[in-house]
Design a protein around this motif. Structure first.
Motif, PDB file in Angstrom:
ATOM      1  N   VAL A  33       0.872  -1.162  -0.049  1.00  0.00           N
ATOM      2  CA  VAL A  33       0.052  -0.026   0.055  1.00  0.00           C
ATOM      3  C   VAL A  33       0.856   1.327   0.067  1.00  0.00           C
ATOM      4  N   GLU A  34       1.879   1.422   0.853  1.00  0.00           N
ATOM      5  CA  GLU A  34       2.878   2.534   1.019  1.00  0.00           C
ATOM      6  C   GLU A  34       3.487   2.663  -0.490  1.00  0.00           C
ATOM      7  N   LYS A  35       4.171   1.519  -0.811  1.00  0.00           N
ATOM      8  CA  LYS A  35       4.684   1.521  -2.300  1.00  0.00           C
ATOM      9  C   LYS A  35       3.734   2.271  -3.434  1.00  0.00           C
ATOM     10  N   GLU A  36       2.344   1.585  -3.450  1.00  0.00           N
ATOM     11  CA  GLU A  36       1.467   1.992  -4.438  1.00  0.00           C
ATOM     12  C   GLU A  36       1.155   3.644  -4.249  1.00  0.00           C
ATOM     13  N   GLN A  37       1.143   4.093  -2.771  1.00  0.00           N
ATOM     14  CA  GLN A  37       0.858   5.535  -2.760  1.00  0.00           C
ATOM     15  C   GLN A  37       2.038   6.361  -3.112  1.00  0.00           C
ATOM     16  N   LYS A  38       3.288   5.878  -2.828  1.00  0.00           N
ATOM     17  CA  LYS A  38       4.366   6.514  -3.638  1.00  0.00           C
ATOM     18  C   LYS A  38       4.265   6.693  -5.053  1.00  0.00           C
ATOM     19  N   ILE A  40       1.764   6.530  -6.778  1.00  0.00           N
ATOM     20  CA  ILE A  40       0.629   7.422  -7.358  1.00  0.00           C
ATOM     21  C   ILE A  40       0.905   8.944  -7.027  1.00  0.00           C
ATOM     22  N   LYS A  41       1.843   9.138  -6.214  1.00  0.00           N
ATOM     23  CA  LYS A  41       1.927  10.352  -5.681  1.00  0.00           C
ATOM     24  C   LYS A  41       3.283  11.113  -6.901  1.00  0.00           C
TER      25      LYS A  41
END
Length: 169
Positions: A33-38, A40-41
């Motif tokens: 999830v953290e990697k996906e959020q990074k 996306i950002k």
């Protein structure tokens, strides 16, 4: 007694295994999830930086082609997005470039021969002595400053993306 102990040990082992599997899965999901959020950002940032470059290209072309300036709303949206997504140093560089663009565009209009629209035709009026001559040198200098500021902004955006790319890997 031995069968009871072996059953209890097997049961504890099963519970411990299930607990460890659950913890590892939770950790893996959190990391994903953290990697996906990074990611996306990063994609949002890439889109912002691309839009910034495009808006300056369009704005310069509109001024050079003596078109009516129609990019106010685009600049307003970019101003908000850059405040939200970009680091402070890039915000400053962006607004410096915007100020340089405003200065150059005003000087460009002053250094251009007057234009009169008659129907669908645009007529340029030349005079002697040329009243726009005093602005031409200042316009060239302002254009060079604008290009340097845009180039500096672009280089800093590239460095910011490279830094963010290292963090997402």
């Amino acid at each position: 007694i031995i069968s009871l102990i072996s059953t209890v040990v097997a049961g504890l082992f099963t519970i411990a295994t299930a607990f460890l599997a659950w913890k590892l899965n939770s950790k893996l999901n959190k990391n994903n999830v953290e990697k996906e959020q990074k990611n996306i950002k990063r994609e949002e940032t890439i889109q912002l930086y691309t839009d910034i470059y495009i808006i300056f290209e369009k704005a310069i072309n509109q001024v050079r082609n003596h078109e009516e300036f129609s990019l106010y709303e685009n600049f307003t949206k970019l101003n908000a997005r850059i405040h939200l997504l970009a680091p402070d140093n890039l915000c400053r560089l962006y607004f410096d470039a915007c100020e340089a663009f405003t200065e150059w565009s005003e000087l460009f209009k002053k250094s251009s021969p007057p234009r009169t629209k008659i129907g669908d035709n645009v007529i340029m009026t030349f005079q002697s002595p040329d009243p726009t001559k005093k602005y031409k040198e200042h316009e060239k200098e302002a254009y060079e400053r604008l290009m340097k500021k845009i180039q500096n902004l672009t280089e800093n955006m590239k460095m910011n993306l490279a830094k963010n790319n290292d963090e997402t890997m």
